[in-house]
Design a protein around this motif. Structure first.
Motif, short mmCIF file in Angstrom:
data_model
loop_
_atom_site.label_atom_id
_atom_site.label_comp_id
_atom_site.label_asym_id
_atom_site.label_seq_id
_atom_site.Cartn_x
_atom_site.Cartn_y
_atom_site.Cartn_z
N LEU A 14 7.17 11.56 14.33
CA LEU A 14 5.83 11.38 13.61
C LEU A 14 6.02 11.55 11.91
CD1 LEU A 14 3.77 12.92 16.36
CD2 LEU A 14 3.37 10.57 15.55
N PHE A 15 6.66 12.64 11.72
CA PHE A 15 6.86 12.84 10.35
C PHE A 15 7.47 11.49 9.57
CE2 PHE A 15 6.05 17.31 10.77
CZ PHE A 15 5.19 17.46 9.82
N GLN A 16 8.47 11.04 10.25
CA GLN A 16 9.12 9.84 9.75
C GLN A 16 8.30 8.83 9.52
OE1 GLN A 16 12.47 10.41 12.26
NE2 GLN A 16 13.37 12.02 11.17
N TYR A 17 7.51 8.49 10.63
CA TYR A 17 6.74 7.34 10.72
C TYR A 17 5.49 7.51 9.87
CZ TYR A 17 3.27 3.80 12.51
OH TYR A 17 2.53 2.56 12.81
N ASN A 18 4.97 8.72 9.63
CA ASN A 18 4.15 8.93 8.42
C ASN A 18 4.60 8.56 6.85
OD1 ASN A 18 1.33 10.64 7.68
ND2 ASN A 18 2.97 11.25 6.40
N PHE A 19 5.79 9.00 6.91
CA PHE A 19 6.40 8.71 5.46
C PHE A 19 6.65 7.19 5.33
CE2 PHE A 19 10.57 7.91 3.25
CZ PHE A 19 9.95 8.22 1.93
N ALA A 20 6.98 6.18 6.42
CA ALA A 20 7.18 4.93 6.39
C ALA A 20 5.65 4.54 5.94
CB ALA A 20 7.51 4.30 7.62
N LEU A 21 4.57 4.61 6.52
CA LEU A 21 3.18 4.48 6.31
C LEU A 21 2.76 4.68 4.80
CD1 LEU A 21 1.44 5.52 9.70
CD2 LEU A 21 1.82 3.21 8.73
N TYR A 22 3.35 5.94 4.51
CA TYR A 22 3.12 6.15 3.10
C TYR A 22 3.58 5.43 2.03
CZ TYR A 22 3.99 9.09 -1.24
OH TYR A 22 4.15 9.40 -2.68
N LEU A 23 4.94 4.99 2.30
CA LEU A 23 5.74 4.19 1.59
C LEU A 23 4.96 2.82 1.38
CD1 LEU A 23 9.53 4.48 2.60
CD2 LEU A 23 8.60 5.19 0.43
N HIS A 24 4.45 2.20 2.53
CA HIS A 24 3.82 1.07 2.65
C HIS A 24 2.49 1.25 1.98
CE1 HIS A 24 2.09 -2.62 4.56
NE2 HIS A 24 1.05 -2.22 4.91
N ASP A 25 1.91 2.10 1.90
CA ASP A 25 0.60 2.20 1.07
C ASP A 25 0.78 2.24 -0.44
OD1 ASP A 25 -2.32 3.23 0.84
OD2 ASP A 25 -1.35 4.71 -0.28
N LYS A 26 2.05 2.70 -0.77
CA LYS A 26 2.35 2.99 -2.28
C LYS A 26 3.04 1.66 -2.65
CE LYS A 26 0.69 6.84 -2.12
NZ LYS A 26 -0.59 7.25 -2.25
N TYR A 27 3.94 1.01 -1.85
CA TYR A 27 4.58 -0.26 -2.12
C TYR A 27 4.14 -1.31 -1.09
CZ TYR A 27 7.47 3.06 -4.82
OH TYR A 27 7.88 4.02 -5.63
N PRO A 28 3.16 -1.67 -1.19
CA PRO A 28 2.57 -2.89 -0.24
C PRO A 28 3.54 -4.05 -0.01
CG PRO A 28 1.05 -2.76 -2.04
CD PRO A 28 2.05 -1.83 -2.16
N SER A 29 4.22 -4.52 -1.13
CA SER A 29 5.01 -5.57 -0.93
C SER A 29 6.29 -5.59 -0.33
CB SER A 29 5.13 -6.32 -2.20
OG SER A 29 3.99 -6.62 -3.22
N ALA A 30 6.83 -4.16 -0.12
CA ALA A 30 8.01 -3.90 0.31
C ALA A 30 8.15 -4.26 2.03
CB ALA A 30 8.39 -2.56 0.31
N ASP A 31 9.42 -4.58 2.18
CA ASP A 31 9.78 -5.15 3.69
C ASP A 31 10.24 -3.70 4.17
OD1 ASP A 31 10.09 -5.98 6.02
OD2 ASP A 31 11.94 -7.18 5.31
N ILE A 32 9.47 -3.22 5.34
CA ILE A 32 9.72 -2.03 5.91
C ILE A 32 10.27 -1.91 7.26
CG2 ILE A 32 9.08 0.39 6.39
CD1 ILE A 32 7.20 0.29 3.88
N VAL A 33 11.22 -1.35 7.39
CA VAL A 33 11.82 -1.34 8.91
C VAL A 33 12.20 -0.12 9.37
CG1 VAL A 33 14.03 -2.17 10.41
CG2 VAL A 33 12.72 -3.72 8.74
#
Length: 626
Positions: A14-33
């Motif tokens: 859950l911490f790691q998924y929360n971090f992925a959502l954080y990255l998506h919020d700060k870098y909306p154009s990034a492709d996240i896997v």
């Protein structure tokens, strides 16, 4: 592409998924896997457990074109959305929670079974409901995570909650119900043990039920943390242990700093609260010496104060620390009067700190403990039952220990206990560790009184063990598992600079000088001479091994040049003979690096030119340069 590694149990995921959502919020154009390939190697917590995630899942390793960023090296301005990065960490830092990225209604989708629905109704109908999450299992005696949420912690937390919520009703969640039933004390308040969600795929429903409680008593577990995070009750309270991990380790660089410091959280002690004890001589004194070890000293202190056996005292000697070590000692001393704190105003060395502790100890027996090590919870009880009350008279008892993090049990080696104790130290393989033994107090005080006051920060065990052996009439061994020895933090395992080697060799000189005076006063001349030669040879081997295997390459040659100033010439000849053999092996291509041959030859010429016996070897060495 941003790749976020997913690993660990549900809480960590859950911490790691929360971090992925954080990255998506700060870098909306990034492709996240999300990368789940970790679970091909370690599936201990049930594998990948997240549901309804917002990103694609991958289980293949990335190639070297991807840069790796971990918790410690993360900096938001150091990369862009177009970079190829693998984010490898736990991301347990409150800065990644600037928004609520994971909503309870998103995470707790699906149909609750009837059992969980009934528990939910019961909790929601209880105004002062309190969850207690007890994690045993993989935390039991874990060197980084264990012995934090102790029996004393949970019972202190329960009493704290009863002060805040007198009508509290407790709901216990544990992977070891038997331990929880036997050790948690609810002072007559109602307590219910919640079960049915043990399967990994059902774990999330325990988090859900904990989040419904008004108050959450947490373990130092990410699973506990999410239970309090999803708690949306007005006036919510979270009770946490005094610290989260036993060491400030790389995988948790930020947890210690802020994950427990939310406004609604309260910390309680994890040791028994004792303001007075029976005023009589304790059976065992534990002498704990430390200097600048605030990162891990709480583990050592807690392991002693939480002993199941209670007839003991803890003599804590701070050897002139300049960090927060004294504050940790003082806080524990305010919680439990068994801890007696002594402070050196300046650093006087581990040897002198132990000597101070021995002089202050009042127990019938003494056990040493270093600041980066810790005891098993029942260590003193077993020493009492199996060694002290075991019917065998002894002055010194050598015990077993666990080497961490390898989890290797080290049993006492057969030492031929019938031989005179000093003769053992004539052997080249003599083991001189002082901390894995139980001593009669009277003997230890006499031995330390006969030793010089000196600053000895290396090989101090050689000095102490040899002098103690002189007074020892009865030496026994036991397979009782007493302590956990943590490798990688002591002087024997750290990397050394030239200045540190010089300081260590100064300590060796003081050890040899102190032993020489002791031998002159107590040991027949011939035996004393053999003992000193054997000891010097053993310490020289230690010095050479530190230079060769634990010294920076740029400092090795100069470190070898120090040896003639600290060791007798005759002791150096066999060492240089070994170097000569290394040179021969090098000529045959048997070892590297490329400069080893010339370096060893240069050192040998430098050292052996000082000795008459070395001239012949020097002449042979010169032949290699032709």
């Amino acid at each position: 592409m941003f790749v976020v590694n997913i690993m660990g149990g549900l809480g960590n995921q859950l911490f790691q998924y929360n971090f992925a959502l954080y990255l998506h919020d700060k870098y909306p154009s990034a492709d996240i896997v999300l990368d789940t390939s970790y679970f091909k190697i370690d599936n201990i917590h049930g594998g990948y457990l997240l549901e309804h995630v917002a990103f694609d899942i991958s289980n293949r390793r990335r190639n070297c074109s991807f840069r790796i960023i971990d918790d410690e090296s993360f900096s938001a301005g150091s990369f862009s959305f177009s970079d190829n990065i693998v984010f490898n960490g736990y991301w347990q830092n409150i800065k990644f929670f600037d928004k609520q990225y994971i909503r309870p209604e998103q995470f707790f989708r699906g149909v609750k079974n009837e059992q969980n629905a009934e528990w939910a109704r019961r909790i929601q109908s209880t105004p002062e409901s309190v969850s207690v999450h007890v994690r045993c299992g993989d935390y039991n005696n874990h060197f980084q995570l264990g012995n934090i949420a102790t029996k004393a912690y949970f019972n202190n937390a329960i009493q704290k909650v009863l002060q805040l919520l007198p009508d509290a009703v407790f709901f216990v969640f544990s992977d070891d119900r038997k331990w929880a039933e036997e050790n948690l004390q609810f002072s007559g308040s109602p307590a219910f043990f919640v079960d049915g969600n043990e399967a990994p795929k059902k774990n999330k429903w325990d988090i859900y039920l904990m989040s419904l409680c008004r108050c959450n008593i947490m373990s130092n577990s990410s699973f506990s943390w999410w239970g309090q995070y999803f708690n949306e009750n007005a006036g919510r309270i979270a009770i946490t242990p005094p610290y989260w991990v036993n060491e400030k380790i790389k995988v948790f660089p930020s947890v210690v700093a802020d994950i427990q410091n939310l406004p609604h959280m309260q910390k309680v002690p994890n040791v028994p609260l004792e303001s007075s004890v029976v005023n009589r001589r304790p059976l065992i004194s534990v002498v704990l010496a430390a200097c600048n070890q605030e990162d891990c000293i709480h583990r050592a202190v807690s392991s002693v104060l939480n002993q199941t056996f209670r007839d003991f005292e803890l003599i804590a000697v701070d050897d002139g620390s300049t960090d927060g070590t004294v504050s940790v000692f003082s806080e524990f001393a305010s919680q439990n009067c068994r801890l007696k704190l002594i402070r050196h105003t300046e650093n006087r060395s581990l040897f002198m700190a132990r000597k101070t502790g021995v002089q202050a100890a009042s127990g019938e027996y003494i056990l040493f403990l270093d600041g980066d090590d810790y005891l098993f919870p029942d260590a003193l009880q077993k020493l009492c039952d199996e060694v002290i009350a075991g019917g065998r008279d002894f002055d010194v008892c050598e015990c077993a220990y666990m080497q961490r993090p390898e989890n290797t049990v080290v049993l006492p080696a057969e030492q031929g206990v019938q031989e005179p104790r000093l003769s053992y130290f004539l052997r080249p393989d003599a083991v001189v560790t002082i901390w894995n033994k139980l001593y009669k107090s009277e003997l230890l005080k006499k031995a330390y009184a006969s030793m010089d006051d000196a600053y000895i920060n290396a090989t101090e065990d050689t000095y102490g063990s040899t002098c103690i052996a002189f007074y020892t009439q009865s030496f026994i061994q036991s397979n009782v598992l007493v302590s956990n020895y943590v490798t990688g933090s002591g002087i024997s395992t750290k990397s050394h600079t030239l200045a540190e080697n010089r300081q260590n060799f100064e300590s060796i000189r003081r050890v040899l000088e102190g032993l020489s005076r002791f031998v002159d006063a107590h040991v027949p001349a011939e035996e004393g001479s053999r003992l000193l030669r054997a000891t010097e040879s053993r310490l020289l081997d230690w010095a050479v091994s530190r230079i060769e295997y634990a010294t920076a390459e740029s400092d090795k040659t100069e470190s070898y040049f120090l040896l003639p100033a600290f060791f007798h010439r005759d002791a150096l000849v066999p060492v240089i003979s070994g170097m000569l053999q290394d040179c021969r092996l090098y000529r045959r291509g048997a070892f590297s690096p490329a400069n080893a041959f010339r370096r060893l030859c240069t050192i040998a010429v430098k050292v052996l030119s000082l000795t008459r016996a070395g001239r012949w070897i020097c002449s042979r060495l010169r032949q290699f340069f032709r």
